[in-house]
Design a protein around this motif. Structure first.
Motif, PDB file in Angstrom:
ATOM      1  N   UNK A  96       2.129  72.744  40.809  1.00 38.11           N
ATOM      2  CA  UNK A  96       1.538  73.745  40.058  1.00 38.11           C
ATOM      3  C   UNK A  96       0.401  73.315  39.038  1.00 38.11           C
ATOM      4  N   UNK A  97       0.414  72.033  38.545  1.00 36.27           N
ATOM      5  CA  UNK A  97      -0.608  71.795  37.594  1.00 36.27           C
ATOM      6  C   UNK A  97      -1.835  71.241  38.142  1.00 36.27           C
ATOM      7  N   UNK A 143       4.768  73.271  28.383  1.00 33.47           N
ATOM      8  CA  UNK A 143       3.695  74.310  28.785  1.00 33.47           C
ATOM      9  C   UNK A 143       3.386  74.320  30.223  1.00 33.47           C
ATOM     10  N   UNK A 144       4.105  73.509  31.141  1.00 30.88           N
ATOM     11  CA  UNK A 144       3.870  73.243  32.627  1.00 30.88           C
ATOM     12  C   UNK A 144       4.456  74.564  33.460  1.00 30.88           C
ATOM     13  N   UNK A 145       3.714  74.999  34.257  1.00 30.81           N
ATOM     14  CA  UNK A 145       4.386  76.227  34.718  1.00 30.81           C
ATOM     15  C   UNK A 145       5.264  75.488  35.756  1.00 30.81           C
ATOM     16  N   UNK A 201       3.096  60.027  18.295  1.00 32.07           N
ATOM     17  CA  UNK A 201       2.167  61.253  18.622  1.00 32.07           C
ATOM     18  C   UNK A 201       2.139  61.346  20.188  1.00 32.07           C
ATOM     19  N   UNK A 202       2.030  60.258  20.991  1.00 38.33           N
ATOM     20  CA  UNK A 202       2.158  60.470  22.470  1.00 38.33           C
ATOM     21  C   UNK A 202       3.339  60.975  22.943  1.00 38.33           C
ATOM     22  N   UNK A 246      -3.919  74.139  26.140  1.00 40.46           N
ATOM     23  CA  UNK A 246      -3.644  72.902  25.331  1.00 40.46           C
ATOM     24  C   UNK A 246      -4.505  72.855  24.474  1.00 40.46           C
ATOM     25  N   UNK A 292       5.298  63.003  21.202  1.00 42.58           N
ATOM     26  CA  UNK A 292       5.310  64.526  21.061  1.00 42.58           C
ATOM     27  C   UNK A 292       4.525  65.136  21.740  1.00 42.58           C
ATOM     28  N   UNK A 293       3.171  64.814  22.059  1.00 44.79           N
ATOM     29  CA  UNK A 293       2.300  65.602  22.995  1.00 44.79           C
ATOM     30  C   UNK A 293       2.732  65.853  24.314  1.00 44.79           C
ATOM     31  N   UNK A 294       3.434  64.517  24.853  1.00 42.55           N
ATOM     32  CA  UNK A 294       3.879  64.545  26.219  1.00 42.55           C
ATOM     33  C   UNK A 294       5.125  65.593  26.440  1.00 42.55           C
ATOM     34  N   UNK A 342      -3.547  59.857  25.430  1.00 47.08           N
ATOM     35  CA  UNK A 342      -2.297  60.205  24.859  1.00 47.08           C
ATOM     36  C   UNK A 342      -1.118  59.836  25.875  1.00 47.08           C
ATOM     37  N   UNK A 343      -1.158  58.922  26.587  1.00 46.56           N
ATOM     38  CA  UNK A 343      -0.189  58.592  27.398  1.00 46.56           C
ATOM     39  C   UNK A 343       0.297  59.375  28.386  1.00 46.56           C
ATOM     40  N   UNK A 344      -0.821  60.392  29.085  1.00 39.59           N
ATOM     41  CA  UNK A 344      -0.233  61.188  30.222  1.00 39.59           C
ATOM     42  C   UNK A 344      -0.425  60.305  31.380  1.00 39.59           C
ATOM     43  N   UNK A 384       5.244  68.380  24.456  1.00 41.17           N
ATOM     44  CA  UNK A 384       4.666  69.723  24.339  1.00 41.17           C
ATOM     45  C   UNK A 384       4.162  70.027  25.583  1.00 41.17           C
ATOM     46  N   UNK A 385       3.300  69.075  26.399  1.00 43.48           N
ATOM     47  CA  UNK A 385       2.934  69.363  27.782  1.00 43.48           C
ATOM     48  C   UNK A 385       3.941  69.571  28.687  1.00 43.48           C
ATOM     49  N   UNK A 432      -4.262  75.376  32.191  1.00 46.00           N
ATOM     50  CA  UNK A 432      -3.178  74.511  31.141  1.00 46.00           C
ATOM     51  C   UNK A 432      -4.047  73.870  30.107  1.00 46.00           C
ATOM     52  N   UNK A 476       1.745  59.507  11.151  1.00 44.33           N
ATOM     53  CA  UNK A 476       2.578  59.513  12.419  1.00 44.33           C
ATOM     54  C   UNK A 476       1.728  58.286  13.360  1.00 44.33           C
ATOM     55  N   UNK A 515      -3.813  68.308  30.924  1.00 45.51           N
ATOM     56  CA  UNK A 515      -2.978  67.670  29.989  1.00 45.51           C
ATOM     57  C   UNK A 515      -3.728  66.445  29.588  1.00 45.51           C
TER      58      UNK A 515
END
Lengths: 151, 331
Positions: free
Chosen positions: B157-158, A17-19, A6-7, B240, A9-11, B191-193, A13-14, B236, A1, B201
């Motif tokens: 919220x985060x 998960x965010x409320x 990867x980034x 994760x 997919x991760x973003x 991870x490009x956040x 996924x995040x 959060x 990958x 995150x």
């Protein structure tokens, strides 16, 4: 990958998960508190018109704005406005109270760096873009009006 | 002895004394009985929040030294850092002490970073006693990284709440106290956040990378530790991290906790919990160190995470690089 994959997919996924913000209570509070501010403005205007016979509706409207601006700045200075804003959201930002708060709060905050380089220069860090965009928009509208008027 | 990122200490330096300080909001934390000093108001008789942060740092360093029955002259080096631009709180606090000063910037990972660096210096025999400290103040950090304090906007919220607090540990080659046995230095992970309001995150991948390297190099599993503590991932970020570790075959169970997640109570509207240098520093130097001393926890993996962004980089649309450092404290 690879890294991009990867980034991504991760973003994604995040994001899952965010409320989420609860829309209904937020909207309700914004509506109620924002509405209350409008009622207050209208009350000031109508009372002034009722008390002073010579006052024009336009002047009364200006005084109502001044009253709201003063009140918002005062509450900012007392440290209450941000607590109301945290509940009301757009309800306090959209009326002129939000504009007043956006100038008063950095003025308070940067007072420590001196009157000129702190307070005066940092006063518009939040409100500045609003003023710039307002002026630019009014120039464009003015030009359009001028061109249409010429025909 | 070193193995890639991990250093095994032969002489096992000890944490002989520690001191913690907390702000008025942290008074309502469930861990408040363990804090050494709780401020009554958030200015603490200073004229600016930056000065308060500096005073907090001076206070923890001085009292940690005093608690070890030493004087500042006995300390060989002061290793500290903070979140403000050019780490002014640390450098300005260091003026007060006639001691060799090593300034660090690891954002919120500073507590683990300073202890790891300090332990290396003491273990190598270069220094006898070092003070490792950090502090953060909600108001000074908030005004640097975000909006004016009194601006009436809503937090997403985060969002996390910067902890007003700090702590100092004295690491020495002699004396009594818990030992630092292993340190794992982290690699920068990105991870490009890009959302600066979602630090958890952004930092979770760095935490995962450090934990994986640590478990692999030390040939341990999460079950070998009585407690695995992360710094300020928040609710959060901690969730994760648990997911990421599970993906890589490690299960973080009941023995995992995050300082940011548990420092505030639900009614305090901090959303995802605490953050900042002070978050892990406060928890380590109060609750955790006391429980380790009492042998309730015999082997603790303490890892602090930091988001290495600046306001310039986030306005220019850059993603958030993060780091995590870990140390093992045993008693």
């Amino acid at each position: 990958m690879n890294k991009n994959e990867r980034n991504e997919r991760y973003n994604a996924y995040v994001e899952s998960k965010i409320p989420k913000t609860h829309n209904f209570p937020s909207l309700l509070y914004a509506f109620l508190i924002g509405g209350l501010i409008c009622v207050l403005g209208q009350t000031i205007k109508d009372s002034l018109l009722a008390i002073f016979d010579t006052m024009t509706p336009q002047d009364a409207g200006t005084w109502a704005l001044i009253g709201l601006i003063f009140l918002a700045s005062l509450l900012t200075g007392l440290g209450v406005f941000d607590d109301i804003g945290a509940i009301a959201g757009a309800g306090t930002i959209v009326p002129i109270t939000g504009f007043s708060n956006s100038i008063a709060s950095p003025a308070l905050e940067f007072k420590k760096e001196g009157i000129i380089f702190g307070m005066c220069s940092k006063m518009f860090i939040v409100a500045g873009p609003v003023i710039v965009n307002g002026v630019v928009a009014s120039i464009i509208v003015g030009l359009v009006y001028l061109i249409i008027g010429a025909f | 002895m070193a193995k890639k990122q991990t250093i095994f200490f032969n002489n096992q330096p000890r944490i002989i004394s520690s001191y913690s300080i907390a702000g008025p909001k942290e008074k309502y934390s469930v861990f408040a009985p363990y804090f050494d000093l709780v401020l009554k108001n958030d200015l603490w008789d200073c004229s600016s929040y930056e000065m308060t942060e500096r005073k907090m740092l001076e206070h923890v360093i001085f009292n940690a030294i005093e608690r070890a029955k030493l004087s500042p002259q006995d300390i060989d080096a002061l290793i500290c850092g903070d979140l403000l631009n050019q780490i002014i709180s640390s450098s300005f606090a260091a003026r007060k002490f006639d001691v060799t000063y090593i300034g660090l910037f690891g954002a919120c990972s500073t507590m683990a970073e300073s202890l790891a660096v300090g332990a290396c210096l003491v273990d190598g025999g270069y220094f006898d006693k070092v003070a490792c400290a950090t502090a953060s103040h909600f108001s000074s950090v908030e005004r640097q990284f975000r909006m004016p304090l009194e601006l009436g906007t809503q937090r997403p919220p985060t969002a996390q709440w910067t902890v007003t607090g700090g702590g100092c540990s004295i690491v020495s080659n002699k004396g009594v106290g818990p030992k630092i046995t292993v340190a794992t230095f982290g690699k920068v992970a990105d991870y490009n956040v890009t959302d600066a309001n979602n630090m958890g995150a952004a930092m979770a991948p760095a935490a995962m990378s450090t934990l994986l390297a640590h478990f692999e190099n030390t040939k341990t599993t999460p079950d070998d530790y009585d407690l695995i503590v992360s710094g300020d991932l928040g609710k959060l970020g901690a969730e994760i991290l648990v997911d990421l570790m599970e993906y890589h075959g490690y299960k973080l169970g009941q023995n995992y906790m995050d300082c940011g997640h548990c420092i505030y109570t639900n009614g305090q509207h901090t959303f995802m919990g605490g953050s900042g240098c002070g978050c892990s520093a406060l928890m380590l130097n109060s609750y955790l160190i006391q429980k380790i001393r009492e042998k309730e926890y015999k082997k603790v993996l303490f890892m602090a995470t930091g988001a290495l962004l600046s306001t310039t980089s986030s306005f220019q649309g850059e993603s958030i690089p993060s780091i995590a450092h870990a140390i093992v404290i045993e008693n």
